[in-house]
Design a protein around this motif. Structure first.
Motif, PDB file in Angstrom:
ATOM      1  N   GLU A   1      35.059  70.385  57.555  1.00  0.00           N
ATOM      2  CA  GLU A   1      33.645  70.058  57.622  1.00  0.00           C
ATOM      3  C   GLU A   1      32.865  71.066  58.468  1.00  0.00           C
ATOM      4  OE1 GLU A   1      32.968  65.984  58.683  1.00  0.00           O
ATOM      5  OE2 GLU A   1      30.863  66.276  59.162  1.00  0.00           O
TER       6      GLU A   1
ATOM      7  N   ASN B   1      40.089  66.390  56.867  1.00  0.00           N
ATOM      8  CA  ASN B   1      38.987  66.981  56.130  1.00  0.00           C
ATOM      9  C   ASN B   1      38.547  68.281  56.776  1.00  0.00           C
ATOM     10  OD1 ASN B   1      37.783  65.198  58.252  1.00  0.00           O
ATOM     11  ND2 ASN B   1      35.913  66.091  57.490  1.00  0.00           N
TER      12      ASN B   1
ATOM     13  N   TYR C   1      39.633  55.612  54.612  1.00  0.00           N
ATOM     14  CA  TYR C   1      38.943  56.400  55.634  1.00  0.00           C
ATOM     15  C   TYR C   1      37.460  56.565  55.330  1.00  0.00           C
ATOM     16  CZ  TYR C   1      43.332  57.680  57.892  1.00  0.00           C
ATOM     17  OH  TYR C   1      44.524  57.644  58.572  1.00  0.00           O
ATOM     18  N   LYS C   2      36.998  55.977  54.240  1.00  0.00           N
ATOM     19  CA  LYS C   2      35.592  56.195  53.870  1.00  0.00           C
ATOM     20  C   LYS C   2      34.622  55.345  54.697  1.00  0.00           C
ATOM     21  CE  LYS C   2      34.499  52.982  50.131  1.00  0.00           C
ATOM     22  NZ  LYS C   2      35.604  52.133  49.672  1.00  0.00           N
TER      23      LYS C   2
ATOM     24  N   ASP D   1      31.527  61.221  55.328  1.00  0.00           N
ATOM     25  CA  ASP D   1      32.868  60.616  55.240  1.00  0.00           C
ATOM     26  C   ASP D   1      32.967  59.701  54.032  1.00  0.00           C
ATOM     27  OD1 ASP D   1      33.796  61.864  57.459  1.00  0.00           O
ATOM     28  OD2 ASP D   1      33.638  60.138  58.809  1.00  0.00           O
TER      29      ASP D   1
END
Lengths: 452, 426
Positions: free
Chosen positions: A320, A318, A172-173, A163
């Motif tokens: 993933e 995202n 959002y990191k 992330d």
């Protein structure tokens, strides 16, 4: 007499299912409520969603939303922490708090006969938490220890650092629980200010499912939730930058397996391409019988399981792929994953699409079984601003997804040139394999995500 | 409250010995099919551990009429969900499907009960051996504190005790699973007379019974199931094990052997664990985590199985706190319960928690049907919710002090999981 078993039995008859209907209303103080009456058991589930998740953490105060959520039920009204807990427990009510990137969720499960008292206690937590200094110091230490502990878990290291890489430069990191230096710098006053800013009626939504009459529910809610409105802060994301494909590696001494994450940032959830993305992903890695799982688990035996998914925050999403494989197969596993990604972008067959549509449509009734499942689906409707007829048209929207649409979505939304690869494993076993399968740079990171 | 817990059902036993329990609940158009085989890791032997769990994998690899990979596919295509799980004493297989696909589920379950070996190959075995070894690495070896349970079991129970090894099996045993042993294990344990089938949800009793007979009745009865031999297990002295792991916060585990499933003492020990660690007011939580702040977390539970049970207390030390200090505090709190018992307030709070948890547990059809199967298999009576809750209702406040004295003064296993000595990070 032997029966003929050679072919699977056909379905018998059609399914009749009535979607639970919801009521929508607003409390006198501005809190919005969605309510589904469900009388099969004498219980009531309540989800309170406060628009104040970790994306609102100030810079250098990562973990503030999470710490606030840990403290909000450490004493409220006239009750200290232990007394408050005792009040919930002694009537058999289950009360939990969780923090996500977007919001803080307070959930309550109560017997219908004890709902009024449970609601009164919840309203104290929500409107008059004590925030004593003692509690603050205790929970702050608990959180820093928790961060230490998470860093021992290879799966957590992989997911949180992935992330951090793909959501670079956006809110959002950061992991919701923060990092040690940030959490250490937070003060009790920070917590109180964060609470005051976000726990306001017009920043709060309620989803309630259970055995109670609408009028009675409205009466009770208006009796206990009386704090009046003030400001809200809405946050809109800095658009995450698209990144060029790159490899990252984190060393874990003697790791028994390699944790692999592959993916990139993606759009937030919208109603136009959501179902096409869901179907394409389901075929790639979204279910047991997916291409990735059948290949890497059922054919190669590289892993206990592998999955892929588009996941959605409120303001971004995202794509993933996640798995854990035997160290010596790390390189081969990544090669196979790349092959499957290329494959899904080349062709999707009619029978795969038919299978997946059948899977998604026929499991629809079972999505509305428990009170908490119903509350969950309504909450996600709120979170992603879905239209009110979203579930009424759910099946129709899946049925109408065309093959062209699904294939185009796979081509456009899974972007080979932007794939970020992260492996957490033993460098002596994994590094030589990675060098063999890629010419790309391999950045070596520490467990905290900083480049070594 | 007893009205809701007093469930209606039908029970039949087929000629081949298969027990069939039917339970009707028409609130949603779904049906849960739940099959228990009375075989778990306790039926294995030293050197050949992990077979029951391996079957949890092999049973999804197809049977005579179901091609490999199709089991999952058929159920998923029908909109169902499915899984299985393995414990010391039993393996269960279950699927929840829309009402109109019930027959599909029965076809699949009966085909693998009656005709699995016809489709078993060396290739399938080799593949699932790899998958299970990866499962072991992922869920135990590569997991912080992941080896703690098998260390505890193998020290608490002697080598010839059926609970000595972990359900997933030792890695060295998994590596050498042989096709012939796998066949024999299946022939011995996966017969209709060693199973219990519960079907619950949107069903009609008569037509479902006919369907069950159609698919299961022709499967022949198996041999008599070998008895499990249980050695006398009294731990002759306290054992202390120190295990190094890639972790930063140390953990201590204290384990006493107690008593088996559904006994009265089992219920008292459940209440004891709630009084110790069930909430913030739990005595151990309050002392170690809340007041002294020497532990990051603490939990305790009565883990009861068919042959015996164990009471376990687990605490994680805050950085810089020694496990001996934690142990002392834990012992102090346990002594307090053993000497003075628990308060009326604590007792009532726990009983109320148990009561409401029974109601909450009725929400999900799959878990409800599994619990019915648990009751049928272990108590011989599917409708045992009222009885089960009754075990708690009839307890006295003094029962909790009594069980603490009865079991927690015996010898115990003490496990410390501590950080590895720092090696060169080069």
């Amino acid at each position: 007499m032997k029966i003929n078993r050679s072919a699977p039995p056909k379905q018998k008859g059609t399914i009749e299912f009535h979607l639970p209907k919801f009521n929508k209303f607003t409390l006198n103080n501005g809190i919005k409520v969605l309510f589904v009456q469900k009388k099969s058991l004498p219980i009531i589930q309540l989800n309170m969603i406060v628009n104040g998740g970790s994306k609102f953490d100030p810079i250098n105060k990562g973990g503030l939303a999470h710490l606030t959520s840990m403290l909000i039920d450490e004493g409220a009204g006239d009750y200290d922490s232990l007394q408050l807990d005792n009040e919930f427990e002694s009537i058999g009510s289950i009360f939990n708090i969780g923090t996500g990137n977007d919001s803080i969720g307070l959930t309550l499960l109560s017997l219908a006969e004890n709902f009024e008292r449970s609601l009164e206690l919840l309203s104290l937590v929500n409107q008059s938490p004590s925030f004593t200094n003692n509690s603050f110091l205790r929970e702050q230490k608990k959180l820093t220890s928790k961060i230490l502990q998470n860093n021992d878990d290879p799966s957590y290291i992989a997911t949180s650092n992935f992330d951090k890489i793909i959501f670079a430069d956006t809110y959002y990191k950061n992991p919701t629980i923060g990092n040690i230096s940030d959490v250490t710098s937070i003060t009790n006053n920070d917590v109180i200010q964060f609470y005051k800013k976000h726990f306001t009626p017009n920043n709060t939504e309620l989803v309630i499912v259970g055995s109670i009459e609408l009028e009675n529910l409205q009466l009770l809610l208006n009796k206990f939730f009386v704090t009046t409105a003030n400001k809200i802060e809405n946050k809109s994301i800095a658009v995450p930058l698209k990144q060029k494909s790159k490899f990252y590696f984190i060393h874990k001494d003697n790791a028994a397996q390699s944790e692999i994450r592959i993916g990139h940032i993606s759009d937030k959830r919208n109603e136009t391409d959501y179902f096409a993305k869901t179907i394409a992903n389901s075929i790639l890695g979204g279910q047991f019988s997916s291409r990735l799982n059948l290949n890497l688990r059922e054919d190669k035996g590289f892993t206990y399981g592998i999955n892929s998914g588009f996941t959605y925050h409120s303001d971004a999403g995202n794509f993933e792929i996640a798995t854990s494989v035997n160290g010596k197969n790390t390189g081969e596993a990544i090669k196979e994953i790349k092959k499957e990604i290329a494959g899904i972008k080349t062709e999707i067959t009619d029978s795969e699409i038919e299978f997946t549509k059948s899977y998604l449509i026929k499991r629809f009734p079972a999505m509305f079984e428990t009170n908490s499942q119903i509350a969950h689906h309504l909450s996600s409707m709120l979170k992603h601003n879905l239209s009110e007829n979203y579930f009424d048209t759910y099946i129709e929207r899946i049925t109408s997804c065309s093959k062209e649409e699904i294939e185009a979505t796979a081509k456009e939304k899974i972007i080979t040139d932007e794939l970020i690869y992260l492996v957490v494993g033993d460098k002596n076993i994994v590094m030589p394999q990675l060098k063999e399968i890629t010419d790309l740079d391999i950045a070596v990171l520490g467990v905290d995500g900083n480049e070594l | 409250m007893n009205d809701i817990l007093d469930i209606k059902y039908e029970k039949h036993t087929l000629k081949n010995g298969l027990e069939v329990v039917l339970y009707q609940d028409k609130s949603l158009p779904i049906v849960s099919v739940n099959l228990w085989y009375k075989v778990g890791s306790a039926n294995e032997t030293n050197g050949k551990t992990g077979f029951a769990h391996l079957f949890e994998h092999m049973m999804f690899q197809g049977s005579e009429n179901v091609p490999k990979e199709k089991h999952f596919k058929f159920i998923e295509e029908a909109g169902g969900n499915l899984n299985g799980s393995t414990s010391f004493d039993r393996t269960n297989y279950f699927e929840t499907v829309p009402t109109n696909s019930l027959e599909l589920a029965l076809w699949l379950e009966s085909d693998r009960m009656g005709f699995l070996l016809e489709a078993l190959t060396q290739e399938k075995l080799d593949n699932q051996k790899d998958v299970v070894m990866n499962e072991r690495r992922q869920r135990y070896d590569n997991q912080p504190y992941g080896l703690s349970w098998e260390i505890i079991f193998s020290n608490l129970f002697p080598k010839n005790h059926p609970y000595h090894w972990p359900t997933i099996g030792w890695m060295k045993d998994i590596e050498k699973f042989e096709l012939n042993d796998v066949r024999n294990f299946f022939k011995t344990y996966y017969s209709p007379n060693n199973a219990s089938l519960v079907i619950g949800g949107d069903i009609e009793y008569d037509s479902v019974l006919e369907l069950v007979k159609k698919y299961f009745e022709e499967i022949p009865k198996g041999e008599t199931i070998p008895e499990i031999v249980i050695p006398k297990t009294q731990l002759s002295e306290n054992k202390k094990i120190i295990h190094e792991d890639s972790i930063q916060l140390s953990k201590i585990y204290l384990t006493w052997e107690t008593t088996e499933l559904y006994t009265d003492d089992d219920a008292s020990l459940d209440v004891l664990s709630d009084v110790l660690t069930g909430s913030k007011n739990g005595r151990l939580f309050k002392s170690l985590v809340f007041e002294k702040q020497i532990a990051q977390d603490v939990s305790s539970f009565q883990y009861s199985a068919n042959l015996t049970g164990m009471f376990i207390v687990v605490a994680t030390a805050k950085p810089g706190v020694s496990l001996d200090e934690l142990k002392n505090e834990i012992q102090t709190e346990l002594n307090e319960v053993m000497t003075n018992g628990i308060s009326e307030k604590e007792f009532n709070r726990s009983i109320n928690t148990v009561k409401s948890s029974f109601i909450y547990s009725l929400q999900n059809l799959n878990s409800l049907v599994n619990q019915i199967n648990n009751y049928n298999t272990n108590l011989g009576e599917p409708n045992s919710f009222v009885y089960d809750l009754g075990r708690f209702k009839k307890l006295k406040q003094s029962s909790i002090k009594d069980v603490a004295n009865k079991y927690l003064k015996n010898n115990y296993v003490e496990l410390h999981i501590v950080p590895k000595e720092n090696k060169d990070e080069d």
